[in-house]
Design an enzyme around this catalytic site. Structure first.
Site, mmCIF file in Angstrom:
data_model
loop_
_atom_site.group_PDB
_atom_site.id
_atom_site.type_symbol
_atom_site.label_atom_id
_atom_site.label_comp_id
_atom_site.label_asym_id
_atom_site.label_seq_id
_atom_site.Cartn_x
_atom_site.Cartn_y
_atom_site.Cartn_z
ATOM 1 N N ASP A 233 0.827 -1.211 0.000
ATOM 2 C CA ASP A 233 0.000 0.000 0.000
ATOM 3 C C ASP A 233 0.863 1.265 0.000
ATOM 4 O OD1 ASP A 233 -1.329 -2.296 1.082
ATOM 5 O OD2 ASP A 233 -2.924 -1.012 1.842
ATOM 6 N N HIS A 235 -1.121 4.479 -0.440
ATOM 7 C CA HIS A 235 -2.141 5.339 0.181
ATOM 8 C C HIS A 235 -1.844 6.837 0.071
ATOM 9 C CE1 HIS A 235 -5.201 2.724 1.683
ATOM 10 N NE2 HIS A 235 -4.334 1.920 2.269
ATOM 11 N N ASP A 262 -4.095 -0.306 -3.370
ATOM 12 C CA ASP A 262 -4.238 0.821 -2.437
ATOM 13 C C ASP A 262 -3.187 1.897 -2.701
ATOM 14 O OD1 ASP A 262 -6.342 -0.615 -1.407
ATOM 15 O OD2 ASP A 262 -5.703 -0.485 0.677
ATOM 16 N N ASP A 265 -6.236 7.178 -1.518
ATOM 17 C CA ASP A 265 -7.058 7.340 -0.303
ATOM 18 C C ASP A 265 -6.185 7.534 0.929
ATOM 19 O OD1 ASP A 265 -9.652 7.365 -1.271
ATOM 20 O OD2 ASP A 265 -9.945 5.203 -1.070
ATOM 21 N N ARG A 266 -6.797 8.170 1.937
ATOM 22 C CA ARG A 266 -6.119 8.482 3.201
ATOM 23 C C ARG A 266 -5.089 9.596 3.018
ATOM 24 N NH1 ARG A 266 -8.395 6.509 8.017
ATOM 25 N NH2 ARG A 266 -9.052 4.365 7.742
ATOM 26 N N ASN A 294 -8.529 -2.839 -2.343
ATOM 27 C CA ASN A 294 -9.903 -2.526 -1.920
ATOM 28 C C ASN A 294 -10.184 -1.028 -1.952
ATOM 29 O OD1 ASN A 294 -8.119 -2.464 0.494
ATOM 30 N ND2 ASN A 294 -9.997 -1.889 1.569
ATOM 31 N N HIS A 295 -9.126 -0.197 -2.029
ATOM 32 C CA HIS A 295 -9.338 1.250 -2.125
ATOM 33 C C HIS A 295 -9.398 1.745 -3.566
ATOM 34 C CE1 HIS A 295 -9.465 2.990 1.956
ATOM 35 N NE2 HIS A 295 -8.917 1.831 2.282
ATOM 36 N N HIS A 343 -3.853 -8.255 -3.327
ATOM 37 C CA HIS A 343 -3.893 -7.215 -2.302
ATOM 38 C C HIS A 343 -4.362 -7.740 -0.949
ATOM 39 C CE1 HIS A 343 -4.175 -3.300 -0.473
ATOM 40 N NE2 HIS A 343 -5.393 -3.598 -0.070
ATOM 41 N N ARG A 391 -13.056 -7.001 9.187
ATOM 42 C CA ARG A 391 -13.422 -5.831 8.395
ATOM 43 C C ARG A 391 -14.888 -5.829 7.989
ATOM 44 N NH1 ARG A 391 -8.405 -3.720 6.215
ATOM 45 N NH2 ARG A 391 -6.716 -5.215 6.459
ATOM 46 N N HIS A 418 -2.422 -4.721 2.359
ATOM 47 C CA HIS A 418 -3.750 -4.538 2.962
ATOM 48 C C HIS A 418 -3.749 -4.248 4.459
ATOM 49 C CE1 HIS A 418 -8.080 -4.838 2.867
ATOM 50 N NE2 HIS A 418 -8.186 -6.057 3.338
#
Length: 490
Positions: A233, A235, A262, A265-266, A294-295, A343, A391, A418
């Site tokens: 990730d 991010h 990923d 995001d964030r 997943n993002h 991922h 999750r 992840h």
């Protein structure tokens, strides 16, 4: 159903006081953003006094911060069961529902609070804001049904976009990404400049056209003496991405990379990350690989900042085009037929084969179960067998599940990402399941190292490089996230 008192019996004053002390200690850890420690102490407080709704609600918000949406949801529901009038627990549950894309269920919780507390202005405001989101999503869905034949990439008129004289940034050469372009782009982004929209749209259109021709499972061949790098990730942490290239060299035909989902995001430099990565994908299509995370999905982008960032730096139309492009990202990669990289993780059933992954129709938002969902969302667990996901999506799988999958498919081990890991990586399941996470000091709060994996084609033995976060401009993580969601998670 038996009441809690019948199940647990009376609780001594001594246990009540001990539980309160544990909760106060947990709160201190929470303030320091040490969420795992906070959860551990809230759990101990609950063991001493399982009748206190506050303990469950506090553990719920700590789980939300760790993206354990399933645990957050069940804790908030338990807090509500213990105290129907505890408003904060409804807010926690609503935040968990929203994180899982279940906006209508979040709206029900707000509606309930407004009914039992008709004079609560805060509850009214949250109900109104959530209702706006639900209506907006319903409207977007109605439009997409009406225009389901419309392909955003095909509707973009690049010829109508002019490059203004005052633009002095990197330029595509004959409409193509070159090494000069991507090198200039990285420096341009370091100075917080913005790539011209014409070039940004062209990159997205070209990446989509390339990805559409790729299978859902991409086979990668690495020569015996060649080096290969796997990153986890990112991010939106652009300056840390630049540090990876500084430590490990720029991507090239002799320095191939796989980025394992990923990308966005964030972190609030997600646009910079994704255009840099997509540029390398176009420059070295057979030596630079990207898996969907997943993002790279609509619900996550709507809540965690990417959609807001693209709309702010460019347009909401471009945000829609990103959704279209992400749908075509491969779901997994197999290195030399021996190492599978995805991922999230493995599956809720034992009979999944590499061919099953190849056959997945991926051009969509991930469903709530099945192979595609689990590739993006699942997590390993130390215990044997499987368990429901912390999750709330995918599953948790034990070492026996990993072994069975590897044997069935003739593989040595799996690499996944992840999850934040303190050292940037974790080796689990007797070395057969490796997690790599490449965003150090995740969200400027977690204090973790980042890591990447290098290997050669001959033995595919994983070597780990770890690194600390580097400074970045003063733009906070989640700067573009849904403000309503941020408010809920306070």
């Amino acid at each position: 159903m038996a009441s809690n008192e019948e199940i647990t019996g009376p609780i001594s004053q001594e246990d009540v006081e001990a539980a309160d002390k544990l909760k106060n200690e947990a709160n201190e850890y929470f303030k320091k953003q040490s969420y795992n420690n906070a959860i551990e102490l809230y759990t101990k407080a609950i063991e001493k006094n399982p009748k206190n709704a506050v303990f469950f609600a506090n553990r719920s918000i700590a789980n939300l911060r760790l993206e354990n949406f399933g645990y957050a949801l069940s804790d908030a529901s338990k807090a509500i069961e213990l105290d129907r009038s505890y408003t904060k627990a409804y807010y926690r549950r609503a935040a968990a529902y929203m994180s899982l894309g279940k906006y209508k269920l979040a709206l029900k919780d707000f509606e309930y609070v407004t009914k039992v507390r008709p004079n609560d202005q805060d509850a009214k405001m949250k109900y109104t804001e959530c209702n706006k989101i639900v209506k907006k999503i319903a409207f977007e869905k109605a439009i997409s049904v009406d225009k389901k034949e419309v392909n955003i990439a095909d509707s973009i008129n690049l010829d109508a976009m002019t490059i203004e004289d005052e633009y002095i940034g990197p330029a595509l050469e004959d409409g193509k990404v070159t090494l000069k372009f991507v090198t200039e782009l990285m420096e341009f982004y370091k100075r917080q400049k913005k790539l011209h929209k014409k070039y940004a749209y062209k990159i997205l259109i070209d990446v989509k056209a390339y990805l559409q021709k790729q299978p859902s499972l991409v086979d990668i061949k690495v020569a015996d003496e060649a080096k290969f790098t796997v990153c986890g990730d990112i991010h939106g942490q652009y300056y840390d991405l630049m540090n990876i290239f500084k430590l490990n060299g720029l991507p090239s035909e002799t320095n191939p990379y796989l980025f394992n989902g990923d990308f966005v995001d964030r972190g609030s430099f997600s646009v910079e990350c994704i255009f840099t990565l997509f540029s390398f994908k176009l420059l070295y299509p057979n030596h630079f690989y990207m898996s969907r995370g997943n993002h790279e999905t609509l619900d996550m982008n709507r809540m965690y900042g990417f959609r807001g960032e693209v709309s702010s730096k460019y347009t909401s139309q471009m945000a829609d085009l990103f959704t279209e492009v992400y749908n075509w990202l491969p779901l997994a990669h197999c290195i030399n037929g021996r190492v599978l990289v995805m991922h999230g993780g493995l599956f809720s059933k034992d009979d999944v084969t590499l061919d099953d992954i190849r056959k997945v129709d991926r051009n969509k938002q991930p469903p709530e179960d099945g192979i595609m969902c689990e590739l993006l969302w699942s997590d390993p667990q130390p215990m044997l067998g499987r368990a429901p996901s912390k999750r709330g999506v995918g599953c948790q799988f034990g070492p026996d599940v990993t072994n069975t999958f590897l044997q069935r498919n003739g593989l040595d081990y799996v690499i996944r990402s992840h999850e934040v890991k303190n050292d940037g990586y974790e080796i689990a399941h007797d070395g057969k399941c490796i997690t790599v996470f490449s965003a150090p000091n995740y969200c400027d709060t977690m204090g973790n190292l980042g890591a990447f994996i290098t290997m050669n084609g001959k033995d595919l033995k994983p070597n780990f490089t770890t690194y600390e976060a580097v400074p970045h401009p003063d733009v906070k993580p989640m700067a573009y996230a849904n403000s309503f969601f941020n408010m809920l998670c306070q």
